[in-house]
Design an enzyme around this catalytic site. Structure first.
Site, PDB file in Angstrom:
ATOM      1  N   SER A   1     -10.535  58.929  61.635  1.00  0.00           N
ATOM      2  CA  SER A   1      -9.313  59.447  62.254  1.00  0.00           C
ATOM      3  C   SER A   1      -8.611  60.374  61.287  1.00  0.00           C
ATOM      4  O   SER A   1      -8.998  60.497  60.123  1.00  0.00           O
ATOM      5  CB  SER A   1      -8.415  58.304  62.690  1.00  0.00           C
ATOM      6  OG  SER A   1      -8.157  57.478  61.594  1.00  0.00           O
TER       7      SER A   1
ATOM      8  N   GLU B   1      -5.535  73.742  65.760  1.00  0.00           N
ATOM      9  CA  GLU B   1      -5.801  73.540  67.194  1.00  0.00           C
ATOM     10  C   GLU B   1      -4.913  72.433  67.757  1.00  0.00           C
ATOM     11  O   GLU B   1      -4.296  71.680  66.997  1.00  0.00           O
ATOM     12  CB  GLU B   1      -7.283  73.209  67.406  1.00  0.00           C
ATOM     13  CG  GLU B   1      -7.783  72.070  66.549  1.00  0.00           C
ATOM     14  CD  GLU B   1      -9.312  72.083  66.374  1.00  0.00           C
ATOM     15  OE1 GLU B   1      -9.896  71.003  66.504  1.00  0.00           O
ATOM     16  OE2 GLU B   1      -9.889  73.159  66.117  1.00  0.00           O
TER      17      GLU B   1
ATOM     18  N   LYS C   1      -3.769  68.902  69.210  1.00  0.00           N
ATOM     19  CA  LYS C   1      -4.288  67.544  69.092  1.00  0.00           C
ATOM     20  C   LYS C   1      -4.174  66.921  70.480  1.00  0.00           C
ATOM     21  O   LYS C   1      -3.087  66.606  70.957  1.00  0.00           O
ATOM     22  CB  LYS C   1      -3.499  66.736  68.069  1.00  0.00           C
ATOM     23  CG  LYS C   1      -4.091  65.361  67.872  1.00  0.00           C
ATOM     24  CD  LYS C   1      -3.427  64.608  66.744  1.00  0.00           C
ATOM     25  CE  LYS C   1      -4.131  63.271  66.518  1.00  0.00           C
ATOM     26  NZ  LYS C   1      -4.067  62.397  67.692  1.00  0.00           N
TER      27      LYS C   1
ATOM     28  N   ARG D   1     -15.049  55.957  70.999  1.00  0.00           N
ATOM     29  CA  ARG D   1     -14.892  55.847  69.552  1.00  0.00           C
ATOM     30  C   ARG D   1     -15.027  54.390  69.098  1.00  0.00           C
ATOM     31  O   ARG D   1     -15.595  54.112  68.040  1.00  0.00           O
ATOM     32  CB  ARG D   1     -13.527  56.408  69.168  1.00  0.00           C
ATOM     33  CG  ARG D   1     -13.202  56.324  67.721  1.00  0.00           C
ATOM     34  CD  ARG D   1     -11.920  57.083  67.439  1.00  0.00           C
ATOM     35  NE  ARG D   1     -11.590  57.040  66.031  1.00  0.00           N
ATOM     36  CZ  ARG D   1     -10.909  56.052  65.477  1.00  0.00           C
ATOM     37  NH1 ARG D   1     -10.494  55.044  66.207  1.00  0.00           N
ATOM     38  NH2 ARG D   1     -10.643  56.080  64.184  1.00  0.00           N
TER      39      ARG D   1
ATOM     40  N   LYS E   1      -7.157  71.929  59.987  1.00  0.00           N
ATOM     41  CA  LYS E   1      -8.409  71.653  59.287  1.00  0.00           C
ATOM     42  C   LYS E   1      -8.718  72.791  58.326  1.00  0.00           C
ATOM     43  O   LYS E   1      -8.625  73.959  58.728  1.00  0.00           O
ATOM     44  CB  LYS E   1      -9.559  71.515  60.301  1.00  0.00           C
ATOM     45  CG  LYS E   1      -9.307  70.426  61.322  1.00  0.00           C
ATOM     46  CD  LYS E   1     -10.289  70.467  62.476  1.00  0.00           C
ATOM     47  CE  LYS E   1      -9.889  69.396  63.491  1.00  0.00           C
ATOM     48  NZ  LYS E   1     -10.755  69.383  64.669  1.00  0.00           N
TER      49      LYS E   1
ATOM     50  N   CYS F   1      30.337  51.037  96.645  1.00  0.00           N
ATOM     51  CA  CYS F   1      30.262  52.053  95.589  1.00  0.00           C
ATOM     52  C   CYS F   1      30.955  51.521  94.341  1.00  0.00           C
ATOM     53  O   CYS F   1      32.109  51.098  94.399  1.00  0.00           O
ATOM     54  CB  CYS F   1      30.938  53.336  96.066  1.00  0.00           C
ATOM     55  SG  CYS F   1      31.161  54.537  94.755  1.00  0.00           S
TER      56      CYS F   1
ATOM     57  N   CYS G   1      34.323  53.793  93.794  1.00  0.00           N
ATOM     58  CA  CYS G   1      35.478  53.803  94.696  1.00  0.00           C
ATOM     59  C   CYS G   1      35.546  52.585  95.607  1.00  0.00           C
ATOM     60  O   CYS G   1      36.536  52.390  96.296  1.00  0.00           O
ATOM     61  CB  CYS G   1      35.488  55.082  95.529  1.00  0.00           C
ATOM     62  SG  CYS G   1      34.221  55.079  96.819  1.00  0.00           S
TER      63      CYS G   1
END
Ligand code: IVH
Length: 683
Positions: free
Chosen positions: A84, A115, A117, A138, A297, A415, A418
């Site tokens: 990673s 670039e 991610k 992964r 990179k 309400c 009010c």
């Protein structure tokens, strides 16, 4: 059975054509033939393959879908671990990264490939002798799940490496790494579909992509539109890989027809990195996919190698993260806010939290149904999302963290501002306050509407002024506007005496109005100008409208149950009637019409009478005159007879005029007609 060479060639050429259009559509986003043409080609290939099954190759575009569901995923060990990136959040961390890199390489300045991610799931795709062989998640970085069958259904993943110049020898092994994700638009479509089917919605595109990729049934994955972007090469054996830079490696992947980010760039130094970060930060909302930062990179691959790795992350790359747009926090309570149309909106009161770089303490929960659908309870840990300028919203709940004393939200019946009844009409998602003009929360907007051009048309009464007037309790109802003096106004911010007196004059001028404008100005829900006109035409005066029940309201042309209910609700509130009384008391007046219900009251005047028009009137057009007469329930006919009640004559009248004189018919000029019309409106 041997297959004729021409058939073999036909199949090959069809596959290449379908591949090309597939690539143009899914990767380049630039199709060159209509869908129907593509479908035709695809079917042709399918038919050919059906006829000659020996022709089918695993990388044929017809072979993406159709695999049977699995019992479980098997494990795949990555040939090289999927590491990673370290994260940077602050500019100083980026600067430190750049300095470390320069130091490690003993150079003054370094070129970087930068670039987006991607906010998706990392996968590795293995191509053996140019053909897609296996694909894996992964996992823990060393071992992942074999999701080959699912990845095959992702249309932007090539089933073989493109070999434009036939005979180019492919690497024996190529491992491409990248991210599987769902485009924002596809995510919205999927959730809409889930909602319509009564199935669970996904929290965000990332979850939707993960949920879709990790399906044991590839058929389900195929039905969800996933996308892939390549960001690197994990392994390369045999064949030439003519790259010495990361950027040229990405170009190479693009030439093999892998989707790569359009937004990639080459920059140098910290300044270049930070400029890219800001650029992408601004672009983020407009991108078709979610990103959670940018990746930097070192571009030169030899330099990358020299820098090497620390524990599980490369020294040559770093992720510069954007402030999170989604965070988890505690839901302390749910308040109910009253919007400008009286809509009661449940608003989450949150344990303050940073979302997208801004402290968020409140987030909308939209309405009652949304709260039930997301199963939100007070005391829950909720996921809050904030994107761009939009109001932060609660998108979901972390159910595992629900405390024992979590409580349910109940929409109030009155309400909260009010005290008027709050009603939720059948079929509506929103509960509304019926307080109308009396409700302070609705007051500002109502007053602005009341003063607007098509309503009472008070020039100069803009939102800044109304805000001050309401906030300082100078104006509570529209009636208060008519009590405003220059002194009170001139005391306000940015209000010179001259403009104060202009406004007072504009307010005074608005006293004389029409019933249509007045009804429209009241801001009754679902009653726009057109409905106001219909109501006036039908009822003639305000008293009758106010007294009308649901049944008689629905007698009005174009008034259905919804509009009728809005009107009935509005006048059922005593406060609204009080405000109308106050307005009349401060001198707001209009000329009342007869209304079709009320013919008998002034039948002696216009109603039911027959008119003939002749000659040119000084101000009114023929149409105007006709409309006005008809609005007062008179009738306009073309020729004169004994039955004609009035003749309206202008300049250069025709022979009708002589005939009318002959028959002793009352002749009116324009002024007399207008007088007659006006008299007929008086009650
Ligand atoms: S390069 C050695 N480039 O971010 C690591 N990763 O923490 C090579 N990601 O698991 C990764 N976009 O899933 C790289 N343009 C990009 C990326 C990217 C998203 C993900 C990837 C990886 C995580 C790194």
């Amino acid at each position: 059975m041997s297959i004729p060479e021409n058939i073999r060639q036909q199949a090959q050429s069809l596959r290449e054509t379908v591949d090309l259009h597939n690539y143009r559509y899914y990767v380049l986003n630039a199709p060159t033939i209509p869908d129907i043409e593509y479908d035709k080609l695809f079917r042709e290939l399918q038919q050919l393959e059906q006829h000659y099954p020996q022709l089918i190759t695993p990388d044929s575009p017809s072979q993406r879908v159709g695999a049977a569901p699995l019992k479980e995923f098997s494990q795949i060990t990555h040939r090289t671990p999927m590491l990673s990136l370290s994260n940077a959040f602050e500019e100083a961390e980026v600067d430190a990264f750049d300095r470390r890199v320069c130091q490690g390489l003993e150079v003054g300045s370094v070129e970087y490939a930068v670039e987006p991610k991607f906010d998706g799931l990392a996968v590795s795709l293995c191509y053996e002798n140019g053909v897609f062989a296996t694909g894996a998640t992964r996992g823990d970085g060393y071992t992942g799940e074999d999701v080959t069958l699912n990845l095959r259904t992702v249309k932007s993943i090539p089933l073989h490496l493109y070999d434009g110049l036939h005979g180019n020898h492919q690497p024996t092994l190529l491992e491409v790494r990248g991210e599987v994700l769902m485009l924002k638009a596809d995510f919205e479509k999927l959730n809409l579909q889930q909602r319509n089917r009564g199935e669970k919605e996904f929290m965000n595109p990332r979850n939707a992509a993960a949920g879709s990729l990790r399906q044991l049934d590839p058929g389900i994955t195929a039905s969800r539109r996933l996308t892939f972007f390549a960001y690197g090469i994990g392994m390369h054996e045999g064949g030439g890989m003519p790259c010495d830079r990361h950027s040229s490696m990405m170009d190479h992947l693009a030439s093999l027809r892998f989707p790569v980010a359009r937004e990639r760039k080459v920059v140098s130094g910290t300044a270049g990195l930070l400029a890219y970060y800001r650029e992408m930060g601004e672009l983020r909302e407009q991108l078709p996919y979610d990103i959670d930062g940018v990746a930097y990179k070192v571009n030169n691959l030899a330099q990358q190698e020299k820098l090497g790795f620390v524990s599980r992350a490369p020294r040559f790359a770093i992720a510069h993260k954007f402030p999170a747009q989604e965070v988890v926090t505690e839901l302390l309570g749910i308040d109910v806010q009253v919007g400008r149309t009286g809509a009661l909106t449940p608003v989450a009161r949150l344990q303050p939290v940073l979302v997208g770089g801004v402290t968020v303490t409140n987030a909308t929960l939209h309405n009652e149904d949304e709260i039930r659908r997301k199963d939100v309870m007070i005391g829950d840990h909720v996921i809050v999302r904030r994107a761009g300028d939009v109001i932060p919203e609660v998108v979901g709940v972390v159910k595992e963290k629900r405390p024992g004393n979590a409580s349910e939200f109940v929409m109030p019946e009155t309400c909260p501002v009010c005290g008027a009844r709050a009603v939720r009409l059948p079929g509506a998602a929103v509960t509304r306050c019926t307080g109308g003009l009396f409700c302070p929360a609705q007051r500002k907007q109502s007053i602005l509407h009341f003063a607007s051009r098509r309503a009472m048309d008070i020039e100069g009464l803009g939102d800044k002024l109304v805000e001050q007037l309401v906030d300082h309790a100078i104006v509570r109802t529209p009636a208060d506007l008519y009590k405003l003096g220059v002194v009170a106004l001139a005391g306000l911010e940015r209000m010179a005496e001259k403009s104060a007196s202009n406004i007072v004059a504009a307010i005074a001028k608005s006293r004389g109005t029409t019933l249509v404008r007045f009804i429209y100005a009241l801001g009754i829900r679902n009653v726009g100008e057109t409905t106001a006109k219909d109501l006036v035409r039908y009822f003639g005066n305000l008293e009758r409208l106010m007294a009308a029940d649901m049944e008689s309201l629905q007698q009005v042309p174009d008034v259905g149950p919804t509009v009728a209910q809005s009107i009935a609700d509005f006048f059922a509130e005593r406060h609204n009637c009080e405000i109308i009384e106050q307005l009349r008391a401060v001198g707001v007046y209009w000329q009342e019409g007869s209304g079709v219900q009320q013919e008998e009251l002034n039948s002696s005047r216009i109603s039911g009478k027959t008119f003939v028009l002749t000659g040119a009137l000084p101000n009114l057009t023929r149409e105007d005159a006709r409309e006005r007469i008809e609005a007062a329930s008179g009738k306009v006919v073309g020729s004169v007879s004994k039955k004609t009640d009035y003749m309206v004559a202008g300049a250069d009248p025709g022979s009708k005029y002589d005939k009318a004189i002959e028959l002793g018919i009352t002749i009116l000029d324009e002024a007399a007609l207008l007088q007659l019309l006006q008299d007929s409106y008086r009650t």
